[in-house]
Enzyme design. Structure first.
Site, PDB file in Angstrom:
ATOM      1  N   TYR A   1      38.028  37.049  62.382  1.00  0.00           N
ATOM      2  CA  TYR A   1      38.416  37.971  61.305  1.00  0.00           C
ATOM      3  C   TYR A   1      39.877  38.345  61.495  1.00  0.00           C
ATOM      4  O   TYR A   1      40.306  38.664  62.601  1.00  0.00           O
ATOM      5  CB  TYR A   1      37.541  39.227  61.359  1.00  0.00           C
TER       6      TYR A   1
ATOM      7  N   ASP B   1      46.291  36.396  66.879  1.00  0.00           N
ATOM      8  CA  ASP B   1      45.939  37.681  66.288  1.00  0.00           C
ATOM      9  C   ASP B   1      45.366  38.544  67.404  1.00  0.00           C
ATOM     10  O   ASP B   1      44.199  38.431  67.771  1.00  0.00           O
ATOM     11  CB  ASP B   1      44.935  37.491  65.149  1.00  0.00           C
TER      12      ASP B   1
ATOM     13  N   LYS C   1      45.379  48.418  65.993  1.00  0.00           N
ATOM     14  CA  LYS C   1      44.425  49.194  66.789  1.00  0.00           C
ATOM     15  C   LYS C   1      45.123  50.000  67.910  1.00  0.00           C
ATOM     16  O   LYS C   1      45.670  51.044  67.634  1.00  0.00           O
ATOM     17  CB  LYS C   1      43.296  48.299  67.273  1.00  0.00           C
TER      18      LYS C   1
HETATM   19  C1  LIG Z   1      40.597  44.855  63.133  1.00  0.00           C
HETATM   20  C2  LIG Z   1      41.212  43.529  63.052  1.00  0.00           C
HETATM   21  C3  LIG Z   1      42.083  43.168  62.006  1.00  0.00           C
HETATM   22  C4  LIG Z   1      42.305  44.054  60.803  1.00  0.00           C
HETATM   23  O1  LIG Z   1      42.930  45.255  61.132  1.00  0.00           O
HETATM   24  P1  LIG Z   1      42.820  46.483  60.094  1.00  0.00           P
HETATM   25  O2  LIG Z   1      43.671  47.532  60.722  1.00  0.00           O
HETATM   26  O3  LIG Z   1      41.367  46.818  60.003  1.00  0.00           O
HETATM   27  O4  LIG Z   1      43.364  46.003  58.802  1.00  0.00           O
HETATM   28  C5  LIG Z   1      42.711  41.954  62.062  1.00  0.00           C
HETATM   29  N1  LIG Z   1      42.498  41.111  63.099  1.00  0.00           N
HETATM   30  C6  LIG Z   1      41.673  41.417  64.110  1.00  0.00           C
HETATM   31  C7  LIG Z   1      41.506  40.448  65.236  1.00  0.00           C
HETATM   32  C8  LIG Z   1      40.985  42.620  64.115  1.00  0.00           C
HETATM   33  O5  LIG Z   1      40.129  42.894  65.108  1.00  0.00           O
END
Ligand SMILES: *Cc1c(COP(=O)(O)O)cnc(C)c1O
Length: 428
Positions: free
Chosen positions: A144, A239, A267
């Site tokens: 994701y 990511d 995060k």
């Molecule tokens: C949480 C997450 C996102 C999205 O971040 P948001 O702040 O919810 O838009 C993208 N990539 C990874 C790996 C994530 O865990």
């Protein structure tokens, strides 16, 4: 356990907010329950509107690595607020956090702040496309990267098919540029790269997959991606929105010793406030507006409150021994849960990287999306509800990661393991 007030609030919320929540997984839908409405949190404990308390393994889905309401973070943000919430003009705080990120993350020479992980990955992909002049991107099934159009795509039938959008509202024309490979399979990547030579701008990957449960990279997987990207002129994007400052201070790239071309963060770097970031080599990052032509902007980007929460959180993470202590706590709780399942004769596949862990309800091993998807989600739902009743707050889905924070103390860990032992016996 009484959930009366949470249930009433959920009914009320559903009339004014679609599905009653501002982000879908909060709705507890996959475990067949109503969500709890949270009033406050402190350390490793969250308190709901009915006065129940829980040991929290969600941690706001990753950011709260130092625990909720760490006094240093709270104090600093209150002080920053006194100076003004937002100016829409540069501040010294932005340089401070940028320099901390650059010092920490091996691949980052320059960094741009945004307000969410979604914004970070979306912008990083635009920059990779602008840099290479290519349109296609390659992602992995089960990974994701936020909810931008091009990224809401999973594998079609067979690894070599073009992407099919996961959601109504995503034009098939956009999804067409997204190729999907199997996580931990260099073979599936090699095939797509061979079929799309000179057309792929970037490969984006969670170096530790955390959005299909916790799935570590197999030995050689990240190294193999690095090699393919270097050979083919493809931008490798890690990511690390979840894994950054989580599995090590420098993220998964520090832990595994593989350096991508670009990295996305989120995060933890916001310490609980809305922040994302993307960075990479000077050569790539200088193509970003206003020094270059690739456009990207944000009214609240680099917000002073969010920068302050990030700076204070990262400062706490730099204290000697922080990650060693967190590793030990995480090992205890993940092994404790796995042992409790074994003692109850319950089949479980347990994974952990640092303070990210997952208990997969399956007899087999999990290395990719098909093996994760084979889990018994109904059994997971029973376990989740039983644990909640014991005062343990897990993410309400089999396909999420559990997060341990520095605030999880021995008593909390012991209580968690005892609850797991009871719950596995109950559902076995
Ligand atoms: C949480 C997450 C996102 C999205 O971040 P948001 O702040 O919810 O838009 C993208 N990539 C990874 C790996 C994530 O865990």
């Amino acid at each position: 356990m009484n959930h009366e007030r949470s249930s009433a609030l959920f009914q009320q919320a559903r009339t004014s907010i679609p599905g009653g929540v501002n982000s879908p997984v909060r709705a507890f839908k996959s475990v067949g329950a109503d969500p709890l409405f949270i009033k406050r949190a402190a350390g490793c404990t969250i308190y709901d509107e009915d006065g129940n308390s829980f040991i929290d393994y969600v941690g706001s889905w990753g950011p709260m690595i130092v625990g909720h309401c760490h006094p240093r973070v709270v104090e600093a943000v209150k002080r920053a607020m006194d100076n003004g919430a937002s100016f829409g003009a540069p501040t010294e705080l932005e340089i401070t956090l940028a320099d901390m990120v650059i010092a920490a993350v091996p691949s980052i020479e320059m960094v741009r702040m945004v307000s969410s992980g979604t914004e970070a990955t979306m912008s990083a992909i635009r920059l990779a496309r602008g840099h290479t002049g290519r349109d296609k991107i390659l992602k992995f099934s089960g990974c994701y990267h936020g909810h931008a159009d091009a990224l809401l795509v999973k594998a079609g039938s067979g690894a070599a098919t073009f992407g099919v959008p996961d959601s109504p509202g995503v034009p098939a024309d956009f999804a067409r540029h997204t190729l999907t490979a199997e996580y931990n399979s260099l073979e599936s990547v090699g095939q797509l790269v061979a079929e799309n030579r000179d057309n792929i701008a970037c490969i984006i990957v969670e170096p530790v997959a955390g959005n299909m449960g916790t799935v570590p990279p197999r030995e050689g997987f990240l190294e193999g991606l690095r090699e393919i990207c270097s050979n083919e002129g493809i931008v490798l994007i890690f990511d690390e929105v979840m894994s950054g400052f989580r599995v090590a201070y420098g993220g998964a790239q520090e832990l595994y010793g593989v350096t991508p071309d670009m990295t996305t963060l989120g995060k933890i770097i916001g310490g609980g406030l809305p922040v994302g970031a993307f960075g990479g080599s000077r050569e790539i990052m200088e193509k970003l507006s206003p020094s270059g032509g690739v456009y990207q902007a944000g009214t609240l980007s680099g917000n002073p409150l969010a920068m302050t929460a990030g700076i204070e959180t990262l400062t706490l993470l730099k204290e000697p021994g922080f990650y060693d202590k967190l590793e030990e706590k995480s090992r205890q709780v993940a092994e404790g849960i796995a042992n409790a399942a074994r003692a109850a004769g319950y089949p479980l596949y347990s994974t952990r990287v640092g303070s990210m862990f997952c208990a997969f309800f399956t007899r087999g091993e999990v290395h990719d999306w098909p093996s994760a998807a084979a889990c018994d989600t109904k059994a997971f739902a029973r376990y989740f509800l039983a644990m909640l009743n014991e005062g343990i707050y897990l993410a309400p889905s089999q396909f999420e990661t559990a997060f341990v924070s520095a605030a999880h103390d021995d008593a909390a860990i012991e209580k968690t393991i005892a609850a797991a032992a009871k719950c596995f016996k109950m559902i076995a």
